[in-house]
Design an enzyme around this catalytic site. Structure first.
Site, PDB file in Angstrom:
ATOM      1  N   TYR A 149       0.854  -1.182   0.000  1.00  0.00           N
ATOM      2  CA  TYR A 149       0.000   0.000   0.000  1.00  0.00           C
ATOM      3  C   TYR A 149       0.889   1.230   0.000  1.00  0.00           C
ATOM      4  CZ  TYR A 149      -3.414   3.468   1.646  1.00  0.00           C
ATOM      5  OH  TYR A 149      -4.224   4.567   1.775  1.00  0.00           O
ATOM      6  N   ASP A 244       9.481   2.822  -0.506  1.00  0.00           N
ATOM      7  CA  ASP A 244       8.479   3.497   0.332  1.00  0.00           C
ATOM      8  C   ASP A 244       8.717   3.106   1.791  1.00  0.00           C
ATOM      9  OD1 ASP A 244       6.266   4.451   1.666  1.00  0.00           O
ATOM     10  OD2 ASP A 244       4.788   3.587   0.295  1.00  0.00           O
ATOM     11  N   LYS A 276       4.465   9.049   8.699  1.00  0.00           N
ATOM     12  CA  LYS A 276       4.222   8.439  10.005  1.00  0.00           C
ATOM     13  C   LYS A 276       5.204   8.921  11.089  1.00  0.00           C
ATOM     14  CE  LYS A 276       1.210   4.890   8.281  1.00  0.00           C
ATOM     15  NZ  LYS A 276       1.229   4.320   6.958  1.00  0.00           N
TER      16      LYS A 276
HETATM   17  C1  LIG Z   1       0.594   4.767   5.635  1.00  0.00           C
HETATM   18  C2  LIG Z   1       1.339   4.516   4.370  1.00  0.00           C
HETATM   19  C3  LIG Z   1       1.223   5.352   3.247  1.00  0.00           C
HETATM   20  C4  LIG Z   1       0.226   6.475   3.184  1.00  0.00           C
HETATM   21  O1  LIG Z   1       0.464   7.458   4.114  1.00  0.00           O
HETATM   22  P1  LIG Z   1      -0.735   8.467   4.523  1.00  0.00           P
HETATM   23  O2  LIG Z   1      -0.088   9.448   5.425  1.00  0.00           O
HETATM   24  O3  LIG Z   1      -1.785   7.617   5.181  1.00  0.00           O
HETATM   25  O4  LIG Z   1      -1.233   9.067   3.260  1.00  0.00           O
HETATM   26  C5  LIG Z   1       2.048   5.119   2.170  1.00  0.00           C
HETATM   27  N1  LIG Z   1       2.925   4.106   2.159  1.00  0.00           N
HETATM   28  C6  LIG Z   1       3.044   3.264   3.200  1.00  0.00           C
HETATM   29  C7  LIG Z   1       4.049   2.171   3.145  1.00  0.00           C
HETATM   30  C8  LIG Z   1       2.252   3.431   4.328  1.00  0.00           C
HETATM   31  O5  LIG Z   1       2.356   2.564   5.354  1.00  0.00           O
END
Ligand SMILES: *Cc1c(COP(=O)(O)O)cnc(C)c1O
Length: 440
Positions: A149, A244, A276
């Protein structure tokens, strides 16, 4: 036990009913609605350290930690103070500030990125990284993995169900086919699929994006050498490797997953995304990477990207205070808490006769109720969802708040002390029995 007070969760139910009248599903992010486990989400009134207090006065040990950001625990004094001071100086100017420079300097010091830009969410970070990769390479196709994701970016919400090297169909209504027809979705940990995709679309792939260690289908670690293989394959094909680390960055180590296996295996991403933990519970995220690639970004280069609240002074203060307090002791502590919890969960499930596999990346871990190791999204889907729901609700009734989905990572914080850990351990046997009763 009886962690839930006499009023149960009456006020949460009232608030949920009110919320559903004005907000789809009553929530501002779908997983919070408890659809995957049933029941009423608890509305939280306050939180401190590892504890959440709901609007009915019930207390829970928090194993969600805001889905990752709360590395230091809730309302950490240093973060609260930094935020209060920043807010008192004014909350947004639309002009540069020192805090932004300091936060990006932290990113540059801890990770391989040479330049970075601040944004407000992980979604924005991955969206911008992909635009930049396409602008830099002059190519269109993006490769991602099923089960990874990357936020709700149109091009990345592609179905996991499409064939090996078939361009993807959208995973949700509202995303036009034209947004995902340049996205390839491959099975995770599958080197042959990656090689075949690059061969079939030779010269057309702008970038491959992957979670550095997936945590959004539950925790599914990369096979040893997989990230290095991806980095090398991208390089050999003139595509950018986008790692990511929105979830893993500053969570699995001081520098994220790259710091744990990149440094030893010798892979370096061309672009990285963060979020995060780096926002310390506020909306701050970033993308960054090679200087020559980042140089293509406006105003230095032609690839446009901008944000009214990007580098917001209150969010950067929270992020900086969090990173500055994320010492080696913090990582050692969360690793040992995670170990204890993993052992406790395994023991309870084994005693109750519930098949399970616990997988981890650093202190991030998740519990799959299945008898086989999970290496990809297909494997993750073998987990026993009704049994997890029973397990989840038993834990919740006993005052432990797990993620309300069988496909999510459990998070701990530096503030999870012996009392919080013991509360979790005490709740596990009954929850395991509840799972055993409904397991399939
Ligand atoms: C949480 C997450 C996102 C998206 O971040 P948001 O701040 O919720 O838009 C993208 N990539 C990864 C790996 C994530 O865990």
């Amino acid at each position: 036990m009886g962690a839930i007070g006499d009023n149960g969760w009456v006020r949460s139910e009232e608030l949920f009913a009110r919320a559903q009248k004005v907000t789809p599903g009553g929530v501002n992010s779908p997983v919070r609605a408890f659809n995957a486990v049933g029941g009423t989400p608890r509305f939280i009134a306050s939180a401190r350290g590892p504890w959440l207090t709901d609007v009915d006065g019930n207390e829970y040990v928090d194993l969600i930690c805001s889905w990752g950001p709360m590395l230091l625990g809730h309302a950490h004094p240093a973060v609260v103070e930094a935020v209060q001071q920043a807010a008192a100086r004014g909350s947004s100017y639309g002009t540069p500030t020192e805090g932004e420079v300091a936060l990006v300097e932290e990113l540059v010091a801890r990770t391989p990125v040479e330049r970075a830009r601040l944004v407000t969410s992980g979604t924005e970070a991955t969206m911008s990284a992909i635009r930049l990769a396409r602008g830099f390479t002059g190519r269109d196709i993006v490769i991602k993995f099923a089960g990874c994701y990357h936020g709700h970016v149109d091009a990345l919400l592609a179905s996991a169900g499409s064939g090996l090297t078939t361009l993807a169909i959208p995973g949700t209504p509202g995303v036009p086919a034209s947004s995902t027809e340049l996205t390839l979705v491959l099975p995770y940990n599958d080197r042959d699929a990656v090689t075949a995709a690059f061969a079939e679309y030779a010269g057309r792939v702008a970038c491959l994006i992957t979670e550095a260690a997936p945590g959004n289908m539950g925790v599914v670690p990369p096979a040893p050498g997989f990230n290095k293989f991806l980095a090398e394959t991208c390089r050999a094909n003139g595509a950018l490797f986008v790692s990511d680390e929105v979830m893993t960055g500053f969570r699995v180590s001081r520098s994220g997953q790259w710091g744990t296996d990149g440094a030893t295996e010798g892979w370096t991403p061309d672009l990285m995304t963060f979020g995060k933990v780096m926002g310390g519970g506020f909306p701050a995220a970033a993308f960054g990477g090679r200087a020559d690639v980042m140089h293509q970004l406006a105003p230095e280069g032609p690839v446009y990207q901008a944000g009214t609240l990007a580098g917001n002074p209150v969010a950067t203060a929270a992020g900086l205070a969090t990173l500055q307090n994320a010492t080696d002791d913090v990582y050692a502590h969360i690793a040992s808490v995670a170990d204890t919890l993993r052992d406790g969960v395994a023991e309870a499930l084994t005693a109750a006769g519930v098949a399970h596999v616990i997988q981890s990346t650093g202190s991030m871990f998740s519990v799959f109720l299945t008898d086989r190791p999970v290496t990809d999204f297909e494997g993750a889907q073998r987990t026993d969802v009704p049994a997890y729901a029973a397990f989840f609700h038993s834990m919740l009734d006993q005052g432990v708040h797990l993620p309300p989905s069988a496909f999510e990572t459990w998070f701990v914080s530096a503030s999870h002390d012996d009392r919080a850990v013991q509360a979790v351990l005490d709740a596990l046997p009954a929850a395991a029995e509840a799972a055993a009763e409904v397991q399939q």
